[in-house]
Design a protein around this motif. Structure first.
Motif, PDB file in Angstrom:
ATOM      1  N   LEU A 113       0.811  -1.220   0.000  1.00 35.35           N
ATOM      2  CA  LEU A 113       0.000   0.000   0.000  1.00 35.35           C
ATOM      3  C   LEU A 113       0.847   1.273   0.000  1.00 35.35           C
ATOM      4  O   LEU A 113       0.312   2.366   0.169  1.00 35.35           O
ATOM      5  CB  LEU A 113      -0.926  -0.006   1.221  1.00 35.35           C
ATOM      6  N   GLY A 114       2.139   1.111  -0.192  1.00 37.10           N
ATOM      7  CA  GLY A 114       3.016   2.272  -0.248  1.00 37.10           C
ATOM      8  C   GLY A 114       3.682   2.601   1.070  1.00 37.10           C
ATOM      9  O   GLY A 114       4.402   3.596   1.169  1.00 37.10           O
ATOM     10  N   GLY A 115       3.452   1.789   2.094  1.00 34.68           N
ATOM     11  CA  GLY A 115       4.045   2.047   3.394  1.00 34.68           C
ATOM     12  C   GLY A 115       5.536   1.780   3.413  1.00 34.68           C
ATOM     13  O   GLY A 115       6.043   0.935   2.664  1.00 34.68           O
ATOM     14  N   LYS A 116       6.237   2.483   4.280  1.00 37.82           N
ATOM     15  CA  LYS A 116       7.677   2.307   4.449  1.00 37.82           C
ATOM     16  C   LYS A 116       7.956   2.062   5.932  1.00 37.82           C
ATOM     17  O   LYS A 116       8.230   2.985   6.688  1.00 37.82           O
ATOM     18  CB  LYS A 116       8.430   3.534   3.935  1.00 37.82           C
ATOM     19  N   PRO A 117       7.869   0.812   6.365  1.00 39.31           N
ATOM     20  CA  PRO A 117       8.071   0.501   7.776  1.00 39.31           C
ATOM     21  C   PRO A 117       9.522   0.742   8.193  1.00 39.31           C
ATOM     22  O   PRO A 117      10.438   0.630   7.381  1.00 39.31           O
ATOM     23  CB  PRO A 117       7.712  -0.985   7.858  1.00 39.31           C
ATOM     24  N   VAL A 118       9.696   1.048   9.475  1.00 38.74           N
ATOM     25  CA  VAL A 118      11.057   1.183   9.996  1.00 38.74           C
ATOM     26  C   VAL A 118      11.563  -0.154  10.520  1.00 38.74           C
ATOM     27  O   VAL A 118      12.774  -0.341  10.679  1.00 38.74           O
ATOM     28  CB  VAL A 118      11.132   2.253  11.105  1.00 38.74           C
ATOM     29  N   GLY A 119      10.659  -1.075  10.805  1.00 40.61           N
ATOM     30  CA  GLY A 119      11.030  -2.405  11.273  1.00 40.61           C
ATOM     31  C   GLY A 119      10.107  -3.449  10.709  1.00 40.61           C
ATOM     32  O   GLY A 119       8.903  -3.199  10.527  1.00 40.61           O
ATOM     33  N   VAL A 120      10.656  -4.618  10.411  1.00 46.98           N
ATOM     34  CA  VAL A 120       9.882  -5.713   9.828  1.00 46.98           C
ATOM     35  C   VAL A 120      10.364  -7.033  10.413  1.00 46.98           C
ATOM     36  O   VAL A 120      11.452  -7.117  10.972  1.00 46.98           O
ATOM     37  CB  VAL A 120      10.041  -5.777   8.290  1.00 46.98           C
ATOM     38  N   THR A 121       9.544  -8.068  10.266  1.00 51.63           N
ATOM     39  CA  THR A 121      10.022  -9.424  10.490  1.00 51.63           C
ATOM     40  C   THR A 121      10.349 -10.027   9.125  1.00 51.63           C
ATOM     41  O   THR A 121       9.856  -9.570   8.088  1.00 51.63           O
ATOM     42  CB  THR A 121       8.974 -10.276  11.222  1.00 51.63           C
ATOM     43  N   GLU A 122      11.197 -11.048   9.130  1.00 52.34           N
ATOM     44  CA  GLU A 122      11.653 -11.628   7.872  1.00 52.34           C
ATOM     45  C   GLU A 122      10.507 -12.229   7.064  1.00 52.34           C
ATOM     46  O   GLU A 122       9.549 -12.754   7.622  1.00 52.34           O
ATOM     47  CB  GLU A 122      12.682 -12.724   8.141  1.00 52.34           C
ATOM     48  N   VAL A 123      10.629 -12.141   5.761  1.00 49.93           N
ATOM     49  CA  VAL A 123       9.740 -12.872   4.862  1.00 49.93           C
ATOM     50  C   VAL A 123      10.620 -13.803   4.035  1.00 49.93           C
ATOM     51  O   VAL A 123      11.841 -13.644   3.979  1.00 49.93           O
ATOM     52  CB  VAL A 123       8.921 -11.926   3.951  1.00 49.93           C
ATOM     53  N   SER A 124      10.022 -14.743   3.397  1.00 46.77           N
ATOM     54  CA  SER A 124      10.804 -15.741   2.658  1.00 46.77           C
ATOM     55  C   SER A 124      11.408 -15.142   1.395  1.00 46.77           C
ATOM     56  O   SER A 124      10.928 -14.137   0.859  1.00 46.77           O
ATOM     57  CB  SER A 124       9.911 -16.922   2.275  1.00 46.77           C
ATOM     58  N   ASP A 125      12.477 -15.773   0.925  1.00 47.44           N
ATOM     59  CA  ASP A 125      13.097 -15.345  -0.329  1.00 47.44           C
ATOM     60  C   ASP A 125      12.102 -15.441  -1.483  1.00 47.44           C
ATOM     61  O   ASP A 125      12.109 -14.602  -2.389  1.00 47.44           O
ATOM     62  CB  ASP A 125      14.322 -16.213  -0.631  1.00 47.44           C
ATOM     63  N   ALA A 126      11.243 -16.463  -1.448  1.00 47.99           N
ATOM     64  CA  ALA A 126      10.255 -16.627  -2.515  1.00 47.99           C
ATOM     65  C   ALA A 126       9.299 -15.444  -2.561  1.00 47.99           C
ATOM     66  O   ALA A 126       8.919 -14.979  -3.639  1.00 47.99           O
ATOM     67  CB  ALA A 126       9.480 -17.926  -2.317  1.00 47.99           C
ATOM     68  N   GLU A 127       8.908 -14.932  -1.385  1.00 47.81           N
ATOM     69  CA  GLU A 127       8.019 -13.772  -1.342  1.00 47.81           C
ATOM     70  C   GLU A 127       8.739 -12.521  -1.831  1.00 47.81           C
ATOM     71  O   GLU A 127       8.165 -11.706  -2.556  1.00 47.81           O
ATOM     72  CB  GLU A 127       7.509 -13.562   0.081  1.00 47.81           C
ATOM     73  N   LEU A 128       9.987 -12.362  -1.439  1.00 45.46           N
ATOM     74  CA  LEU A 128      10.757 -11.192  -1.880  1.00 45.46           C
ATOM     75  C   LEU A 128      10.997 -11.212  -3.380  1.00 45.46           C
ATOM     76  O   LEU A 128      10.980 -10.170  -4.043  1.00 45.46           O
ATOM     77  CB  LEU A 128      12.100 -11.134  -1.146  1.00 45.46           C
ATOM     78  N   ASP A 129      11.228 -12.387  -3.928  1.00 44.70           N
ATOM     79  CA  ASP A 129      11.566 -12.500  -5.347  1.00 44.70           C
ATOM     80  C   ASP A 129      10.463 -11.986  -6.260  1.00 44.70           C
ATOM     81  O   ASP A 129      10.744 -11.528  -7.373  1.00 44.70           O
ATOM     82  CB  ASP A 129      11.883 -13.956  -5.700  1.00 44.70           C
TER      83      ASP A 129
END
Length: 332
Positions: free
Chosen positions: A77-93
């Motif tokens: 949605l255009g957000g820019k979080p300052v902190g995140v938890t990890e997501v999988s490489d497949a999701e990032l790809d």
């Protein structure tokens, strides 16, 4: 060091589609002051309703941390979080580059299936925390998160459209939500109009296989993107009886692939390049699959589904479904 374990529950499929399990860790006792909001109490606020009640949050939050399944929908949605938890490489790809950059710019405060560090979280001085995980887990960790910053929590059974609406409202990214919703409506309408006769006259089945699936098994997908096809587009797709577990939770042996011959059109998962996903390749390699009438007739359609919990990836799915349906005999 103190820790609060949060166990992973449900089937591996449910976990892959929906869940994040967490272990929150922090040095010192539970009574330590991990709050980082400082003078934010004096800032202008507004209230939002969530599963943890009515939460007073900053009117225009700027330092947002996302935990669990809120990471990618907020960024979508255009957000820019300052902190995140990890997501999988497949999701990032499969993320658009701009979204990948936004994710990588954030501080990683925990692993996808492991830990969230309370000290790291507090050090970011968030003015808002967005969380989605299992309701049982909230009872164990919710108060600790709320002691750091206003926290908005959703359980795993939150419907994806409502989830997008609520994340957009809490995170102050409603403008992008409006654009994405309009695009979604347009794409759904186009598919319904273009393939009206095919939708009305054909039976469909969506089959898949995950990297968690046992060797020699597949499943009939009735959750995830197939829900969009069934409930929004109107495709005649099988689904579990009311009150029963989703069909997708049942692993079927390859010997039952031949039973798919009763369906007019089969859809199956492909990657962004249109090739069968790695887990599904063993299915298309079987002689039973190749012998299916839908396969030999060109009515087995590979469809790309990058995600189903926010409008951006769903709109990509609709584009892929549109292109796939256009290849059906009689639609060219």
């Amino acid at each position: 060091m103190s820790s609060t374990p949060v166990t992973r529950r449900g089937t591996a499929l449910a976990a892959a589609l929906l869940s994040t399990s967490l272990v929150l860790t922090a040095c010192g006792g539970d009574g330590d002051d991990t709050g980082g909001t400082g003078d934010k109490a004096a800032a202008e606020t507004r209230s939002v309703k969530a599963e943890n009640g009515t939460v007073k949050i900053p009117a225009a939050p700027r330092r947002i941390v996302t935990i669990g399944n809120t990471n990618l929908p907020f960024i979508d949605l255009g957000g820019k979080p300052v902190g995140v938890t990890e997501v999988s490489d497949a999701e990032l790809d499969v993320l658009p580059q701009e979204q990948k950059t936004a994710y990588e710019a954030a501080e990683v405060i925990g692993s996808s299936g492991g830990e969230v560090d309370l000290e790291k979280l507090a050090a970011l001085k968030p003015d808002l925390i967005l969380v989605q995980f299992h309701s049982n887990d909230w009872g164990k960790v919710g108060k600790r998160l709320e002691s750091i910053a206003p926290t908005v929590y959703w359980g795993l059974d939150t419907e994806w459209k409502a989830f997008a609406d609520e994340i957009a409202k809490a995170g102050d990214v409603t403008d992008e939500l409006g654009r994405q919703k309009a695009e979604f409506k347009e794409k759904v309408g186009k598919i319904q109009k273009t393939y009206r006769e095919t939708i009305a006259d054909s039976s469909f089945v969506d089959v898949s296989r995950g990297d968690w699936s046992d060797p020699g098994t597949f499943y009939i997908a009735d959750i995830g993107c197939s829900e969009i096809a069934r409930d929004d587009i109107g495709l005649d797709l099988p689904e579990a009886a009311e009150g029963k577990d989703p069909l997708a939770y049942e692993s079927l042996p390859f010997e039952q692939i031949g039973e798919l011959s009763k369906y007019d059109v089969i859809t199956y998962p492909v990657d962004a390049d249109g090739k069968p996903t790695e887990p599904f390749k063993p299915v298309v390699a079987t002689n039973t699959w190749k012998a299916l009438p839908a396969v030999s007739a060109g009515r087995a359609l590979g469809v790309f589904c990058p995600g189903n919990n926010s409008y951006g990836p769903v709109n990509q799915y609709l584009d892929s479904l549109d292109s796939a349906l256009a290849t059906l005999p009689g639609e060219q």
